[in-house]
Motif scaffolding. Structure first.
Motif, PDB file in Angstrom:
ATOM      1  N   THR A   5       0.836  -1.194   0.000  1.00  0.00           N
ATOM      2  CA  THR A   5       0.000   0.000   0.000  1.00  0.00           C
ATOM      3  C   THR A   5       0.878   1.255   0.000  1.00  0.00           C
ATOM      4  O   THR A   5       2.071   1.202   0.326  1.00  0.00           O
ATOM      5  CB  THR A   5      -0.900   0.042   1.240  1.00  0.00           C
ATOM      6  OG1 THR A   5      -0.066   0.181   2.405  1.00  0.00           O
ATOM      7  CG2 THR A   5      -1.765  -1.205   1.354  1.00  0.00           C
ATOM      8  N   TYR A   6       0.259   2.365  -0.315  1.00  0.00           N
ATOM      9  CA  TYR A   6       0.952   3.653  -0.260  1.00  0.00           C
ATOM     10  C   TYR A   6       1.494   3.881   1.151  1.00  0.00           C
ATOM     11  O   TYR A   6       2.638   4.309   1.318  1.00  0.00           O
ATOM     12  CB  TYR A   6       0.005   4.787  -0.666  1.00  0.00           C
ATOM     13  CG  TYR A   6       0.597   6.150  -0.415  1.00  0.00           C
ATOM     14  CD1 TYR A   6       1.504   6.700  -1.316  1.00  0.00           C
ATOM     15  CD2 TYR A   6       0.283   6.867   0.730  1.00  0.00           C
ATOM     16  CE1 TYR A   6       2.080   7.940  -1.086  1.00  0.00           C
ATOM     17  CE2 TYR A   6       0.854   8.107   0.971  1.00  0.00           C
ATOM     18  CZ  TYR A   6       1.742   8.642   0.069  1.00  0.00           C
ATOM     19  OH  TYR A   6       2.317   9.860   0.310  1.00  0.00           O
ATOM     20  N   ALA A   7       0.684   3.586   2.174  1.00  0.00           N
ATOM     21  CA  ALA A   7       1.107   3.794   3.562  1.00  0.00           C
ATOM     22  C   ALA A   7       2.353   2.972   3.885  1.00  0.00           C
ATOM     23  O   ALA A   7       3.287   3.478   4.520  1.00  0.00           O
ATOM     24  CB  ALA A   7      -0.034   3.451   4.515  1.00  0.00           C
ATOM     25  N   GLN A   8       2.379   1.725   3.464  1.00  0.00           N
ATOM     26  CA  GLN A   8       3.538   0.868   3.736  1.00  0.00           C
ATOM     27  C   GLN A   8       4.783   1.406   3.048  1.00  0.00           C
ATOM     28  O   GLN A   8       5.852   1.484   3.652  1.00  0.00           O
ATOM     29  CB  GLN A   8       3.267  -0.559   3.247  1.00  0.00           C
ATOM     30  CG  GLN A   8       2.250  -1.323   4.046  1.00  0.00           C
ATOM     31  CD  GLN A   8       1.907  -2.642   3.376  1.00  0.00           C
ATOM     32  OE1 GLN A   8       1.615  -2.693   2.176  1.00  0.00           O
ATOM     33  NE2 GLN A   8       1.960  -3.717   4.148  1.00  0.00           N
ATOM     34  N   VAL A   9       4.659   1.755   1.778  1.00  0.00           N
ATOM     35  CA  VAL A   9       5.816   2.199   1.011  1.00  0.00           C
ATOM     36  C   VAL A   9       6.309   3.554   1.506  1.00  0.00           C
ATOM     37  O   VAL A   9       7.506   3.767   1.676  1.00  0.00           O
ATOM     38  CB  VAL A   9       5.496   2.231  -0.504  1.00  0.00           C
ATOM     39  CG1 VAL A   9       6.644   2.838  -1.296  1.00  0.00           C
ATOM     40  CG2 VAL A   9       5.183   0.820  -1.001  1.00  0.00           C
ATOM     41  N   SER A  10       5.381   4.478   1.760  1.00  0.00           N
ATOM     42  CA  SER A  10       5.796   5.825   2.193  1.00  0.00           C
ATOM     43  C   SER A  10       6.393   5.824   3.596  1.00  0.00           C
ATOM     44  O   SER A  10       7.116   6.749   3.957  1.00  0.00           O
ATOM     45  CB  SER A  10       4.626   6.806   2.112  1.00  0.00           C
ATOM     46  OG  SER A  10       3.604   6.437   3.006  1.00  0.00           O
ATOM     47  N   GLU A  11       6.135   4.786   4.363  1.00  0.00           N
ATOM     48  CA  GLU A  11       6.737   4.690   5.695  1.00  0.00           C
ATOM     49  C   GLU A  11       8.221   4.342   5.616  1.00  0.00           C
ATOM     50  O   GLU A  11       8.998   4.711   6.491  1.00  0.00           O
ATOM     51  CB  GLU A  11       6.000   3.635   6.540  1.00  0.00           C
ATOM     52  CG  GLU A  11       6.455   3.581   7.973  1.00  0.00           C
ATOM     53  CD  GLU A  11       5.618   2.658   8.832  1.00  0.00           C
ATOM     54  OE1 GLU A  11       5.611   2.866  10.060  1.00  0.00           O
ATOM     55  OE2 GLU A  11       4.983   1.716   8.307  1.00  0.00           O
ATOM     56  N   VAL A  12       8.628   3.660   4.545  1.00  0.00           N
ATOM     57  CA  VAL A  12      10.020   3.216   4.450  1.00  0.00           C
ATOM     58  C   VAL A  12      10.830   3.926   3.364  1.00  0.00           C
ATOM     59  O   VAL A  12      12.053   3.854   3.370  1.00  0.00           O
ATOM     60  CB  VAL A  12      10.118   1.682   4.260  1.00  0.00           C
ATOM     61  CG1 VAL A  12       9.555   0.955   5.472  1.00  0.00           C
ATOM     62  CG2 VAL A  12       9.454   1.227   2.983  1.00  0.00           C
TER      63      VAL A  12
END
Length: 180
Positions: A5-12
């Motif tokens: 998800t966008y949230a997962q990718v943008s967190e890292v």
């Protein structure tokens, strides 16, 4: 495996839109086994470039949470907030240039209208070839899977002009046919 998800990718990952580079963010403890692993990971990778390997097709690639990803698609996700539903075209044809200004979401057909000249091309112009049988230059174009004959010409320049006119008429990108 489910799509990240966008949230997962943008967190890292962090995107530098000016360069198209992806950088690893500080890894939060909740994404690691323990605090020590987070500290080690961060000392090795945080702030460094991610997804920088070049695959056999010439695109930047790498793993996020053990999932192989193409960098230009991740750049699009981080820029737009959504995974691209179609192809991502590198406007200038440089597959490692992932600047937002160089990327556009397109259909497969649109992507094919921004191709480099094949190394097998002998005339130097896409869609123009010499017919020994007719002793003339032939100009043609393929649009929506249809071969369209644009004419046969004594002069090479006339065949090139017909092809360029066809490219404009059928919505080809101005970069189409650029040297590889």
């Amino acid at each position: 495996m489910a799509k990240l998800t966008y949230a997962q990718v943008s967190e890292v990952l962090k995107l530098d839109p000016e360069t198209g580079r992806l950088l690893w963010r500080q890894r939060p403890t909740h994404l690691c086994k323990d605090e020590h692993q987070a500290k080690v990971w961060n000392s090795l990778y945080a702030g460094k470039e991610a997804l920088y390997s070049i695959n056999s097709a010439g695109y930047r690639t790498g793993c996020i949470f053990r999932s192989q990803q193409l960098a230009h698609r991740v750049v699009w996700l981080l820029h737009s907030g959504e995974w691209p539903t179609h192809n991502i075209d590198h406007i200038n044809g440089t597959r490692t240039d992932n600047r937002i200004a160089n990327l556009r979401a397109v259909t497969k057909a649109e992507n094919l209208r921004n191709r480099a000249l094949s190394s097998k091309n002998t005339s130097g112009v896409m869609g123009v070839h010499w017919s020994a049988k007719d002793e003339r230059w032939i100009a043609a174009i393929i649009h929506d899977g249809r071969y369209i004959h644009l004419g046969s010409f004594v002069a090479f320049d006339d065949a090139v002009a017909a092809r360029k006119g066809g490219e404009r008429e059928y919505g080809f990108h101005p970069n189409h046919g650029r040297p590889a």
